[in-house]
Design a protein around this motif. Sequence first.
Motif, PDB file in Angstrom:
ATOM      1  N   PHE A  58       0.988  -1.179  -0.024  1.00  0.00           N
ATOM      2  CA  PHE A  58       0.067  -0.153   0.131  1.00  0.00           C
ATOM      3  C   PHE A  58       0.777   1.389   0.025  1.00  0.00           C
ATOM      4  O   PHE A  58       0.477   2.099  -0.967  1.00  0.00           O
ATOM      5  CB  PHE A  58      -0.926  -0.064   1.164  1.00  0.00           C
ATOM      6  CG  PHE A  58      -2.026   0.989   1.272  1.00  0.00           C
ATOM      7  CD1 PHE A  58      -3.208   1.111   1.044  1.00  0.00           C
ATOM      8  CD2 PHE A  58      -1.304   2.466   2.136  1.00  0.00           C
ATOM      9  CE1 PHE A  58      -3.940   2.200   1.134  1.00  0.00           C
ATOM     10  CE2 PHE A  58      -2.382   3.352   2.076  1.00  0.00           C
ATOM     11  CZ  PHE A  58      -3.560   3.320   1.625  1.00  0.00           C
ATOM     12  N   ASN A  59       1.767   1.228   0.948  1.00  0.00           N
ATOM     13  CA  ASN A  59       2.824   2.428   0.972  1.00  0.00           C
ATOM     14  C   ASN A  59       3.406   2.467  -0.222  1.00  0.00           C
ATOM     15  O   ASN A  59       3.696   3.725  -0.596  1.00  0.00           O
ATOM     16  CB  ASN A  59       3.790   2.243   2.128  1.00  0.00           C
ATOM     17  CG  ASN A  59       2.591   2.568   3.515  1.00  0.00           C
ATOM     18  OD1 ASN A  59       1.817   3.091   3.639  1.00  0.00           O
ATOM     19  ND2 ASN A  59       3.494   2.116   4.635  1.00  0.00           N
ATOM     20  N   GLN A  60       3.985   1.414  -0.806  1.00  0.00           N
ATOM     21  CA  GLN A  60       4.942   1.631  -1.934  1.00  0.00           C
ATOM     22  C   GLN A  60       4.034   2.220  -3.223  1.00  0.00           C
ATOM     23  O   GLN A  60       4.556   3.116  -4.106  1.00  0.00           O
ATOM     24  CB  GLN A  60       5.217   0.238  -2.297  1.00  0.00           C
ATOM     25  CG  GLN A  60       6.271   0.390  -3.660  1.00  0.00           C
ATOM     26  CD  GLN A  60       6.512  -1.142  -4.332  1.00  0.00           C
ATOM     27  OE1 GLN A  60       5.795  -1.975  -3.835  1.00  0.00           O
ATOM     28  NE2 GLN A  60       7.498  -1.031  -5.145  1.00  0.00           N
ATOM     29  N   LEU A  61       2.767   1.770  -3.460  1.00  0.00           N
ATOM     30  CA  LEU A  61       2.099   2.145  -4.441  1.00  0.00           C
ATOM     31  C   LEU A  61       1.348   3.504  -4.309  1.00  0.00           C
ATOM     32  O   LEU A  61       1.013   4.003  -5.320  1.00  0.00           O
ATOM     33  CB  LEU A  61       1.069   1.005  -4.856  1.00  0.00           C
ATOM     34  CG  LEU A  61       1.378  -0.321  -5.420  1.00  0.00           C
ATOM     35  CD1 LEU A  61       0.229  -1.520  -5.375  1.00  0.00           C
ATOM     36  CD2 LEU A  61       2.121  -0.032  -6.626  1.00  0.00           C
ATOM     37  N   THR A  62       1.138   4.007  -3.070  1.00  0.00           N
ATOM     38  CA  THR A  62       0.566   5.132  -2.946  1.00  0.00           C
ATOM     39  C   THR A  62       1.459   6.313  -2.545  1.00  0.00           C
ATOM     40  O   THR A  62       1.316   7.452  -2.385  1.00  0.00           O
ATOM     41  CB  THR A  62      -0.434   5.131  -1.636  1.00  0.00           C
ATOM     42  OG1 THR A  62       0.003   4.901  -0.539  1.00  0.00           O
ATOM     43  CG2 THR A  62      -1.636   4.247  -1.934  1.00  0.00           C
ATOM     44  N   GLY A  63       2.708   5.793  -2.546  1.00  0.00           N
ATOM     45  CA  GLY A  63       3.916   6.997  -2.664  1.00  0.00           C
ATOM     46  C   GLY A  63       4.098   7.169  -1.069  1.00  0.00           C
ATOM     47  O   GLY A  63       4.712   8.398  -0.871  1.00  0.00           O
ATOM     48  N   PHE A  64       3.287   6.692  -0.127  1.00  0.00           N
ATOM     49  CA  PHE A  64       3.495   7.306   1.483  1.00  0.00           C
ATOM     50  C   PHE A  64       4.800   6.334   2.013  1.00  0.00           C
ATOM     51  O   PHE A  64       4.450   5.340   2.449  1.00  0.00           O
ATOM     52  CB  PHE A  64       2.116   6.934   2.249  1.00  0.00           C
ATOM     53  CG  PHE A  64       2.335   7.679   3.358  1.00  0.00           C
ATOM     54  CD1 PHE A  64       2.096   8.864   3.746  1.00  0.00           C
ATOM     55  CD2 PHE A  64       2.332   6.595   4.505  1.00  0.00           C
ATOM     56  CE1 PHE A  64       2.235   9.375   4.943  1.00  0.00           C
ATOM     57  CE2 PHE A  64       2.471   7.195   5.857  1.00  0.00           C
ATOM     58  CZ  PHE A  64       2.232   8.552   5.905  1.00  0.00           C
TER      59      PHE A  64
END
Length: 264
Positions: free
Chosen positions: A239-245
């Motif tokens: 999730f963090n990787q794909l949303t840039g967070f």
Amino acid sequence: MEHGPGKVLSLKGLTKWYGEKLVLDNIDLDVYEGQIIGYIGPNGAGKSTTVKIMLGLEATYAGEVEIFGENIKKNSVDYKKRIGYVPESADLYDNLSAQEYLTFTGELYGLDADTAEYKARLLMRVFELEEVYESRISSYSKGMKQKVLLISSLLHDPDILFLDEPINGLDANSVMVFKEILAQLAAQGKTIFYSSHIMEVVQKISSRILLLNDGKIVADGSFEQLRQKNKEGSLEEIFNQLTGFNEHQTLAEDFVQIVQREDV
């Protein structure tokens, strides 16, 4: 990806603007019987807008939405009787008892009053709430209210279930029961959209995960497929990787340092 026998939902070019803001950007999606879909994304990604459109609560959009093979703009009421919905924050009628509220809800979905009342009492018993069945909902704890919401969404035996943070306030045992309920419903061919920010739960229960970001589907597959593709260990990391967070560590350090300051 393997699919169940029947397509229950299809989005074609679904696009939604709120004024100048593009909320859903030309989404194409087919959903099949028996899938538990983890529907995730950052706040403002377009998740609740998609669900509101599918529920018929939001009528202005471009593209097509078909549920049970029918365009929902042409069949505006009938399909809703086959849908269950638990919103993230719902206003229950606190002055009613669970008996009154659930009977009323069942009748809205087409059950006769006696059937709705009988099923509601039995379901309250399963959730160990039969003693307060005739008490006002205003006297209930948050977890008890959440159980009433869950019962109201399932009372009419829907074919598609939309759940937004459905385990809010539930104790650990009730969460285990509820997850097993979802697994058994999916095994019977029911389709479940499960939206939550609790990634561990989504990772465990979903047969298919959809990640929405900036109005687009940026990931679609089982957890194992997403993990292989993105080379990450957990759904939270994907999730963090794909949303840039990637600021969570820095923000946490800043927070803790402020909490521990003594020089103010």
